[in-house]
Design an enzyme around this catalytic site. Sequence first.
Site, PDB file in Angstrom:
ATOM      1  N   SER A 142       0.750  -1.275  -0.037  1.00 34.52           N
ATOM      2  CA  SER A 142      -0.043  -0.117  -0.026  1.00 34.52           C
ATOM      3  C   SER A 142       0.792   1.245   0.021  1.00 34.52           C
ATOM      4  O   SER A 142       1.549   1.320  -1.038  1.00 34.52           O
ATOM      5  CB  SER A 142      -0.848   0.056   1.184  1.00 34.52           C
ATOM      6  OG  SER A 142      -1.988   1.026   0.946  1.00 34.52           O
ATOM      7  N   ASP A 301      -0.602   1.227  -4.819  1.00 39.33           N
ATOM      8  CA  ASP A 301      -1.594   0.280  -5.422  1.00 39.33           C
ATOM      9  C   ASP A 301      -2.921   1.036  -5.737  1.00 39.33           C
ATOM     10  O   ASP A 301      -3.918   0.096  -6.196  1.00 39.33           O
ATOM     11  CB  ASP A 301      -1.713  -0.771  -4.314  1.00 39.33           C
ATOM     12  CG  ASP A 301      -2.313  -0.304  -2.791  1.00 39.33           C
ATOM     13  OD1 ASP A 301      -2.537   0.901  -2.590  1.00 39.33           O
ATOM     14  OD2 ASP A 301      -2.813  -1.207  -2.101  1.00 39.33           O
ATOM     15  N   ASP A 303      -5.357   2.303  -4.298  1.00 39.60           N
ATOM     16  CA  ASP A 303      -6.871   2.249  -3.747  1.00 39.60           C
ATOM     17  C   ASP A 303      -7.041   3.535  -2.841  1.00 39.60           C
ATOM     18  O   ASP A 303      -8.041   3.327  -2.447  1.00 39.60           O
ATOM     19  CB  ASP A 303      -6.774   0.947  -2.908  1.00 39.60           C
ATOM     20  CG  ASP A 303      -5.925   0.785  -1.818  1.00 39.60           C
ATOM     21  OD1 ASP A 303      -5.019   1.762  -1.727  1.00 39.60           O
ATOM     22  OD2 ASP A 303      -5.816  -0.209  -1.110  1.00 39.60           O
TER      23      ASP A 303
END
Length: 560
Positions: A142, A301, A303
């Site tokens: 992340s 990533d 998100d």
Amino acid sequence: MYQAEYERWLAADLEDADLNPELARIKGNEDEIKDRFAVALKFGTAGLRGVLGAGTNRMNIYVVRQATQGLANWVKTQGGSQTVAISYDSRLKSDVFAKTAAGVLAANGIRVRIYDALMPVPALSFATRYYKCNAGIMVTASHNPAKYNGYKAYGPDGCQMTDDAAAIVYEEIQKTDVLTGAKYISFAEGVEQGLIRFVGDDCKRALYDAIEARQVRPGLCRTAGLKLVYSPLNGSGLVPVTQVLKDMGITDITIVPEQEYPNGYFTTCSYPNPEIFEALKSGLELAKEVGADLMLATDPDADRVGIAMKCPDGSYELVSGNEMGALLLDYICAGRIEKGTMPKNPVAVKSLVSTPLADAIAAHYGVELRNVLTGFKWIGDQIAQLEAAGEVDRFIFGFEESYGYLAGPYVRDKDAVIGSMLICEMAAYYRSIGSSIKQRLEEIYAQYGRYLNKTDSFEFPGLTGMDKMAGIMADLRKNPPADVAGLKVTRAVDYEKTEETGLPSADVLSYTLEGGANVIIRPSGTEPKIKAYYTTLGKDLEEAQAQKDTLAAALKPLFS
């Protein structure tokens, strides 16, 4: 015990050439050996996450093989398609770990669908659903610093793996010897055998179509003249975010040049997290230079998405995850009511540590707002419940304060691609009516009150860190505070007591204080940190901030 394991690694013929020099370098250094070998990285519902390097307490191809063998053992009991989807981001060795996992699955006779280039979390969740897979693997850490990598495991619904499934996988991992226990064939061999195949263009296009179908005012962006600066923070967002924005008519996009292409060293910011100013600094300078309406950044990533909005005086202001969650909820509700696309009995979902301002906005528009535990899988779980009841169209929006948003049931994790699309559409809309995101935010505060949400983090590094954190939480349960900074605790909720909350058990404590302020304390699920979330409500920002500072000062000694 750990010394013997170190000696075993040292004597082994390791395939990763980076590991041998590291093992040789720490010879005779008890602390360094202990740090790498005394414990193993624990596989939980967030998968694995750790520093890259040699040893059982590090991320390397052997730990990845071991974890994947555990996952394979679980998949083989599941029936279904016997397929696993894999994606990866720009981190160091992400592609290596993704192909390593594919090789283990193929050696176990499990089919693999892997992306041919880095793609974000939502793409992995989507492919898992699209190919009706038993599981999905996303190789990422992340927004952690460059020295980390990780491995997130997903269930067949494209949601992060459930506690029950993760517990079985963990049990299987523990039965698997880290160096020799995993079955393995090379990636090329898996491709030759037809077990490893790439994700097709049909799947990629279907993801973009699903995202673009969630526009609130389709076509608006083609004429709004929005000027955007975007940074993928050297991660996986570049291709999907720019593709979707161009499809919807946003063409004036300036990419931050030094953060454009994948680079796992993240040389422009030590912590590639769009929640923090340092990560957005290069983009902000560029935004001022080109006079952008909006500066947007996605994490490696992709998100999470963070933004800076242009203010009337030409300066730029960062927007918190809570503020953006409130703005998007307000925009989606108002827009869908205006366009006649609001479903009957609409549902929005947020994590319980996210701003209560969203509860007030949802009530205003007649939307049911559900509060769930922290972690986007709980928002995914609510979508799954609606889907099981044949009512998935009721879901209009979900968010958490850590910059994660989702507006549609096509995936089951947070999605910075749709987040970016909706933020840009919202900015374009307000621009088209002579307003701005900043102006709308001020109107929201004028209507509902000046909410302030702040989070303080306290780090507990080292091998004893987790024990210290557990001790602090245990002490708070044993001696609950009667007041905080002189404000009486009017309601205390312990989320370990499921009979009180109606939610799954969680290590979270919440204190509502007289006057309406709230403090929530929880250990992080992925890092050695305890977080304190403060919500205060004042007549203006100064009053809300002063109250937060008073509460934080009173609680700080607890975490020392």
